[in-house]
Design a protein around this motif. Structure first.
Motif, PDB file in Angstrom:
ATOM      1  N   THR A  41      46.445  14.725 -37.921  1.00  0.00           N
ATOM      2  CA  THR A  41      45.982  13.965 -39.066  1.00  0.00           C
ATOM      3  C   THR A  41      46.492  12.531 -38.981  1.00  0.00           C
ATOM      4  OG1 THR A  41      46.041  15.966 -40.398  1.00  0.00           O
ATOM      5  CG2 THR A  41      45.927  13.876 -41.593  1.00  0.00           C
ATOM      6  N   LEU A  42      45.581  11.594 -39.224  1.00  0.00           N
ATOM      7  CA  LEU A  42      45.942  10.176 -39.255  1.00  0.00           C
ATOM      8  C   LEU A  42      45.727   9.661 -40.672  1.00  0.00           C
ATOM      9  CD1 LEU A  42      43.843   8.941 -36.140  1.00  0.00           C
ATOM     10  CD2 LEU A  42      46.029  10.183 -36.140  1.00  0.00           C
ATOM     11  N   ARG A  43      46.579   8.733 -41.077  1.00  0.00           N
ATOM     12  CA  ARG A  43      46.376   8.108 -42.394  1.00  0.00           C
ATOM     13  C   ARG A  43      46.271   6.604 -42.226  1.00  0.00           C
ATOM     14  NH1 ARG A  43      46.370  11.438 -46.426  1.00  0.00           N
ATOM     15  NH2 ARG A  43      47.229  13.516 -46.015  1.00  0.00           N
ATOM     16  N   ALA A  44      45.378   6.019 -43.022  1.00  0.00           N
ATOM     17  CA  ALA A  44      45.191   4.562 -42.973  1.00  0.00           C
ATOM     18  C   ALA A  44      45.779   3.955 -44.235  1.00  0.00           C
ATOM     19  CB  ALA A  44      43.720   4.224 -42.885  1.00  0.00           C
ATOM     20  N   SER A  45      46.697   3.012 -44.091  1.00  0.00           N
ATOM     21  CA  SER A  45      47.259   2.397 -45.297  1.00  0.00           C
ATOM     22  C   SER A  45      46.211   1.519 -45.970  1.00  0.00           C
ATOM     23  CB  SER A  45      48.505   1.585 -44.954  1.00  0.00           C
ATOM     24  OG  SER A  45      48.169   0.546 -44.064  1.00  0.00           O
ATOM     25  N   ARG A  46      45.270   0.987 -45.176  1.00  0.00           N
ATOM     26  CA  ARG A  46      44.280   0.107 -45.801  1.00  0.00           C
ATOM     27  C   ARG A  46      42.838   0.603 -45.703  1.00  0.00           C
ATOM     28  NH1 ARG A  46      45.237  -5.957 -44.283  1.00  0.00           N
ATOM     29  NH2 ARG A  46      43.429  -6.097 -45.671  1.00  0.00           N
ATOM     30  N   ALA A  47      42.335   0.832 -44.511  1.00  0.00           N
ATOM     31  CA  ALA A  47      40.900   1.145 -44.432  1.00  0.00           C
ATOM     32  C   ALA A  47      40.553   2.073 -43.280  1.00  0.00           C
ATOM     33  CB  ALA A  47      40.087  -0.141 -44.307  1.00  0.00           C
ATOM     34  N   VAL A  48      39.437   2.756 -43.455  1.00  0.00           N
ATOM     35  CA  VAL A  48      38.816   3.532 -42.377  1.00  0.00           C
ATOM     36  C   VAL A  48      37.432   2.920 -42.134  1.00  0.00           C
ATOM     37  CG1 VAL A  48      37.923   5.777 -41.670  1.00  0.00           C
ATOM     38  CG2 VAL A  48      40.025   5.641 -43.044  1.00  0.00           C
ATOM     39  N   VAL A  49      37.161   2.601 -40.875  1.00  0.00           N
ATOM     40  CA  VAL A  49      35.862   2.000 -40.545  1.00  0.00           C
ATOM     41  C   VAL A  49      35.112   2.911 -39.579  1.00  0.00           C
ATOM     42  CG1 VAL A  49      34.666   0.005 -39.584  1.00  0.00           C
ATOM     43  CG2 VAL A  49      36.758  -0.325 -40.918  1.00  0.00           C
ATOM     44  N   ILE A  97      30.990  13.461 -39.411  1.00  0.00           N
ATOM     45  CA  ILE A  97      32.315  12.916 -39.744  1.00  0.00           C
ATOM     46  C   ILE A  97      32.826  13.438 -41.082  1.00  0.00           C
ATOM     47  CG2 ILE A  97      32.071  10.822 -38.333  1.00  0.00           C
ATOM     48  CD1 ILE A  97      31.440   9.324 -41.013  1.00  0.00           C
ATOM     49  N   ASN A  98      32.162  14.507 -41.570  1.00  0.00           N
ATOM     50  CA  ASN A  98      32.636  15.197 -42.769  1.00  0.00           C
ATOM     51  C   ASN A  98      32.748  14.292 -43.994  1.00  0.00           C
ATOM     52  OD1 ASN A  98      33.406  17.426 -44.221  1.00  0.00           O
ATOM     53  ND2 ASN A  98      35.571  17.346 -43.587  1.00  0.00           N
ATOM     54  N   LEU A  99      31.691  13.554 -44.260  1.00  0.00           N
ATOM     55  CA  LEU A  99      31.660  12.717 -45.463  1.00  0.00           C
ATOM     56  C   LEU A  99      31.804  13.562 -46.726  1.00  0.00           C
ATOM     57  CD1 LEU A  99      28.797  10.270 -44.404  1.00  0.00           C
ATOM     58  CD2 LEU A  99      31.126   9.579 -45.060  1.00  0.00           C
ATOM     59  N   GLU A 100      31.373  14.840 -46.617  1.00  0.00           N
ATOM     60  CA  GLU A 100      31.449  15.742 -47.777  1.00  0.00           C
ATOM     61  C   GLU A 100      32.876  15.842 -48.310  1.00  0.00           C
ATOM     62  OE1 GLU A 100      30.562  16.991 -44.595  1.00  0.00           O
ATOM     63  OE2 GLU A 100      28.534  16.170 -44.866  1.00  0.00           O
ATOM     64  N   SER A 101      33.845  15.705 -47.422  1.00  0.00           N
ATOM     65  CA  SER A 101      35.246  15.861 -47.854  1.00  0.00           C
ATOM     66  C   SER A 101      35.627  14.821 -48.886  1.00  0.00           C
ATOM     67  CB  SER A 101      36.185  15.754 -46.643  1.00  0.00           C
ATOM     68  OG  SER A 101      36.207  14.413 -46.159  1.00  0.00           O
ATOM     69  N   LEU A 104      30.721  12.245 -50.342  1.00  0.00           N
ATOM     70  CA  LEU A 104      29.660  11.294 -50.018  1.00  0.00           C
ATOM     71  C   LEU A 104      28.627  11.912 -49.068  1.00  0.00           C
ATOM     72  CD1 LEU A 104      31.650   7.995 -49.305  1.00  0.00           C
ATOM     73  CD2 LEU A 104      30.443   8.617 -51.413  1.00  0.00           C
ATOM     74  N   SER A 105      27.442  11.287 -49.040  1.00  0.00           N
ATOM     75  CA  SER A 105      26.413  11.673 -48.074  1.00  0.00           C
ATOM     76  C   SER A 105      26.176  10.497 -47.129  1.00  0.00           C
ATOM     77  CB  SER A 105      25.113  11.984 -48.819  1.00  0.00           C
ATOM     78  OG  SER A 105      24.558  10.770 -49.305  1.00  0.00           O
ATOM     79  N   PRO A 106      25.533  10.748 -45.984  1.00  0.00           N
ATOM     80  CA  PRO A 106      25.164   9.635 -45.103  1.00  0.00           C
ATOM     81  C   PRO A 106      24.396   8.538 -45.851  1.00  0.00           C
ATOM     82  CG  PRO A 106      24.854  11.681 -43.926  1.00  0.00           C
ATOM     83  CD  PRO A 106      25.230  12.055 -45.349  1.00  0.00           C
ATOM     84  N   GLN A 107      23.511   8.943 -46.739  1.00  0.00           N
ATOM     85  CA  GLN A 107      22.729   7.957 -47.480  1.00  0.00           C
ATOM     86  C   GLN A 107      23.617   7.035 -48.317  1.00  0.00           C
ATOM     87  OE1 GLN A 107      19.748   7.914 -46.437  1.00  0.00           O
ATOM     88  NE2 GLN A 107      19.225   6.110 -47.645  1.00  0.00           N
ATOM     89  N   ASP A 108      24.677   7.603 -48.900  1.00  0.00           N
ATOM     90  CA  ASP A 108      25.631   6.783 -49.667  1.00  0.00           C
ATOM     91  C   ASP A 108      26.199   5.685 -48.782  1.00  0.00           C
ATOM     92  OD1 ASP A 108      25.422   8.219 -52.073  1.00  0.00           O
ATOM     93  OD2 ASP A 108      26.882   9.721 -51.359  1.00  0.00           O
ATOM     94  N   VAL A 109      26.544   6.051 -47.553  1.00  0.00           N
ATOM     95  CA  VAL A 109      27.143   5.076 -46.636  1.00  0.00           C
ATOM     96  C   VAL A 109      26.132   3.999 -46.287  1.00  0.00           C
ATOM     97  CG1 VAL A 109      28.140   4.752 -44.334  1.00  0.00           C
ATOM     98  CG2 VAL A 109      28.760   6.763 -45.709  1.00  0.00           C
ATOM     99  N   TRP A 162      37.914   1.435 -49.396  1.00  0.00           N
ATOM    100  CA  TRP A 162      38.666   1.647 -48.144  1.00  0.00           C
ATOM    101  C   TRP A 162      37.773   2.154 -47.012  1.00  0.00           C
ATOM    102  CZ3 TRP A 162      38.406   6.612 -46.305  1.00  0.00           C
ATOM    103  CH2 TRP A 162      38.056   7.624 -47.232  1.00  0.00           C
ATOM    104  N   LEU A 163      36.493   2.422 -47.292  1.00  0.00           N
ATOM    105  CA  LEU A 163      35.612   3.005 -46.269  1.00  0.00           C
ATOM    106  C   LEU A 163      34.416   2.099 -45.985  1.00  0.00           C
ATOM    107  CD1 LEU A 163      35.061   5.547 -44.501  1.00  0.00           C
ATOM    108  CD2 LEU A 163      33.620   6.381 -46.378  1.00  0.00           C
ATOM    109  N   HIS A 164      34.189   1.828 -44.707  1.00  0.00           N
ATOM    110  CA  HIS A 164      33.101   0.942 -44.301  1.00  0.00           C
ATOM    111  C   HIS A 164      32.403   1.500 -43.067  1.00  0.00           C
ATOM    112  CE1 HIS A 164      34.900  -2.154 -46.895  1.00  0.00           C
ATOM    113  NE2 HIS A 164      36.036  -1.604 -46.483  1.00  0.00           N
ATOM    114  N   ALA A 165      31.136   1.169 -42.915  1.00  0.00           N
ATOM    115  CA  ALA A 165      30.422   1.507 -41.673  1.00  0.00           C
ATOM    116  C   ALA A 165      29.858   0.217 -41.097  1.00  0.00           C
ATOM    117  CB  ALA A 165      29.299   2.503 -41.966  1.00  0.00           C
TER     118      ALA A 165
END
Lengths: 418, 418
Positions: free
Chosen positions: B138-146, B290-294, B297-302, B310-313
């Protein structure tokens, strides 16, 4: 109405352009399109050096050489070779076999009067045209005379009076001399060395200074000299011709060997024998044969823009960049001003793109690192291994994508090494 | 510290990037350069599709084909041919024989932690990485996941469960199928048709609509179809596969023929036999695994940017232009914002340059005429006969000189026909 109809009385035009190269054509066409009545005077081929003796034939010769060179370096395709006879035929095609009737027609049909002959100033807004048939006619401009006569080759004193090749002979090559000596190291010298070598000449270059393409970044000369040496082109730096003899030389027409062996004594004390010599020692604005004296001016006055309001020089004749695309840009700017149109004036002069079509090609935009530093810019230099950028075409796409960066804060120096 | 050292506890990073393609790399490197601590997660090759399965191998295959084609059209150079074995070797060289250790090393040495495995979201700022060895960390991001996971191929329902080629197989080609059917008509389909034809496959293209490269100007399809037809590529418009059978098919590895003959029943009622089928029916953002459900969110949301701060694509995964250079541009913009640097924000989005490397090449910048008209622009269209512009390279120089015009009032439509 043809020019001959009124050979005895002066014809009146809104604008007279001396020299029907691309700069003169661009200007005359823009003015004619606006409903005005321009004349263009040309003693050689309508279309000028670019179309018949410079850009077009040189690139016609160089492109197949470039492709053959690419096949040598590129895995996945068989190595191919240049075919000398076919190459010259391609050149002939590209210059329409030196027939300019199409170009004259397109000017005439656009409303530009083409006057054949050698044009000279003969007073304020007056031009005298000396035809090949010996006749003379006088043209008058109600508004302006624009000089777009291009350039004329520099002849080093030691070659004065000796028939040898200039750049027009090199692009018009008919006979391939077995041994060719090229004097000079600029774009013309380097490009001609490339195609004459491919056509089968044993080329020796005599270079006064210590570099090829002196205006370029210093590494360019090193790389190019190595490639020339691999191709058996013999480059001799810091070497000049000090004495030249050609007892049997005489002009046989463009691109023909002028006859007899040339003996060249060099500053290194050696004597070279050659079947032809190409002078590629630069060109200067062709302002000496247009009779500036008749209006009390010298070529220097024109270059420093000390001319009356009705007289202008553009393109190579104006003495700035010797580049067709820059001259055409000037012609468009001038035409807009002349026609009272609003100018899309640039806040800063755009950086100048240029290419020398050797193998490898030398492409540049803007200033060199040294020139930029000398001009007081804070210069950052980047180096990219071109082999690592996958494909030149892909890279070109990226350059286009980045092009705006050059324009935000020019000049950014951008060199594209091989 | 390697990722394996702390497999049981969560590792903390400033930024976690999912997907080590060029967009993820660009971002991670920019962040690391600033002294921050980014991780990048990759389950396949570090460098991504562009380096191993798309841009780079396709251009490696296409460049010698382009040069051979040029020798066919160009007087003055002998006609040359592609050597299939050498061509595949060149491709292998250009993808470093599918060895990404160099690319991993350069990331690590720049301060980016490379984590091998399949990354999935597992809560706010949390990523779970499933290694090939079955382990999970498990990895944790203090600021963001891209998310820069790129794209995944669309599979038409009729091909569901049938082993055939996708674009990765086509660029990785090892076996050259005697008869290849390509489904699709976009850039991937047209480029792959070009190289598979040169490698010796008899290519048939099934095109659902009535044009190749539908996003391009209509004349592009006409010209390309003619050239494809001359090259014996069989293009069938308004034709779909309605039934597919491949009894003996099974995955043999990338670029290997999947085995057994494929029977394709078409909407025209014909049954085609092929040794391989290439699906080039587009790609969609790879957001499904990438398990957006967790995080609800859905792909469409992204794609519609309904994500927490904190989340970007970015890049292809973000669903905008599927072009590497555009994605890298986004990554640089994002990095600057992330690092609190001043952005060189563009007042208007720059026109997008792109090229499809068929013979002839199709290059474009900005909108098409129709798209520009639909967007309400007053469009003026110019046409230039490319054969009359002497040399493509010379023309490219002029394009560069004119590039600023595109930027004054974009979009100017600029098409470069063959």
């Amino acid at each position: 109405m043809t020019a001959a109809d009124t050979a005895t009385t002066a014809q009146e035009f809104d604008l007279i352009v001396l020299g029907a190269g691309p700069i003169g054509e661009t200007l005359a066409l823009a003015v004619a399109k606006h409903g005005l009545n321009p004349a263009i005077v040309e003693h050689d081929l309508v279309g000028g050096d670019c179309a018949y003796y410079a850009c077009k034939p040189s690139k016609a010769l160089l492109r197949p050489i470039e492709v053959a060179a690419t096949t040598k370096h590129l895995r996945g395709v068989e190595t191919s070779h240049v075919g000398a006879d076919e190459l010259l035929k391609r050149r002939d095609e590209q210059v329409s076999n030196y027939d300019d009737s199409g170009q004259e027609e397109s000017l005439e049909s656009a409303g530009v009067t083409v006057v054949r002959g050698h044009g000279q100033l003969s007073g304020e807004r007056a031009v005298e045209v000396h035809g090949r048939d010996g006749g003379t006619q006088t043209l008058r401009a109600s508004r302006a005379v624009v000089v777009t006569t291009g350039t004329t080759p520099n002849i080093p004193p030691v070659f004065e009076g000796i028939p040898v090749w200039d750049s027009q002979d090199a692009t018009s090559v008919q006979d391939v001399p077995a041994r060719l000596v090229i004097i000079g190291a600029g774009a013309v010298a380097c490009e001609a060395a490339t195609w004459m070598n491919s056509l089968g000449s044993k080329v020796t270059m005599l270079v006064r200074e210590g570099a090829l393409l002196r205006g370029a970044e210093p590494f360019v000369s090193d790389i190019l000299t190595d490639h020339f040496s691999d191709a058996s082109i013999d480059v001799r730096f810091f070497t000049e011709a000090t004495q030249v003899q050609r007892p049997d030389g005489m002009d046989q027409g463009l691109g023909k060997v002028k006859g007899g062996t040339v003996s060249i004594r060099t500053s290194e004390g050696e004597t070279l024998q050659a079947d032809e010599v190409l002078l590629a020692t630069g060109r200067r604005p062709a302002l000496e044969s247009i009779n500036l004296e008749s209006i009390g001016l010298s070529p220097q006055d024109v270059l420093e823009q000390r001319t009356p309001g009705w007289l202008h020089a553009l393109g190579d004749a104006g003495g700035k960049h010797q580049l067709t695309h820059m001259g055409k840009y000037q012609a468009k700017q001038f035409a807009a001003e002349f026609l009272g149109q609003q100018l899309h004036e640039l806040s800063t002069e755009p950086p100048t793109p240029q290419v020398v079509f050797t193998d490898p090609q030398v492409a540049s935009v803007g200033l060199t690192e040294d020139t930029a530093t000398d001009a007081g810019y804070d210069v950052v230099t980047g180096e990219v291994d071109f082999a690592g950028v996958w494909e030149p075409v892909y890279y070109a796409t990226m350059l286009l994508a980045k092009a705006r960066l050059w324009l935000i804060k020019p000049p950014v120096v951008c060199w594209v090494p091989p």
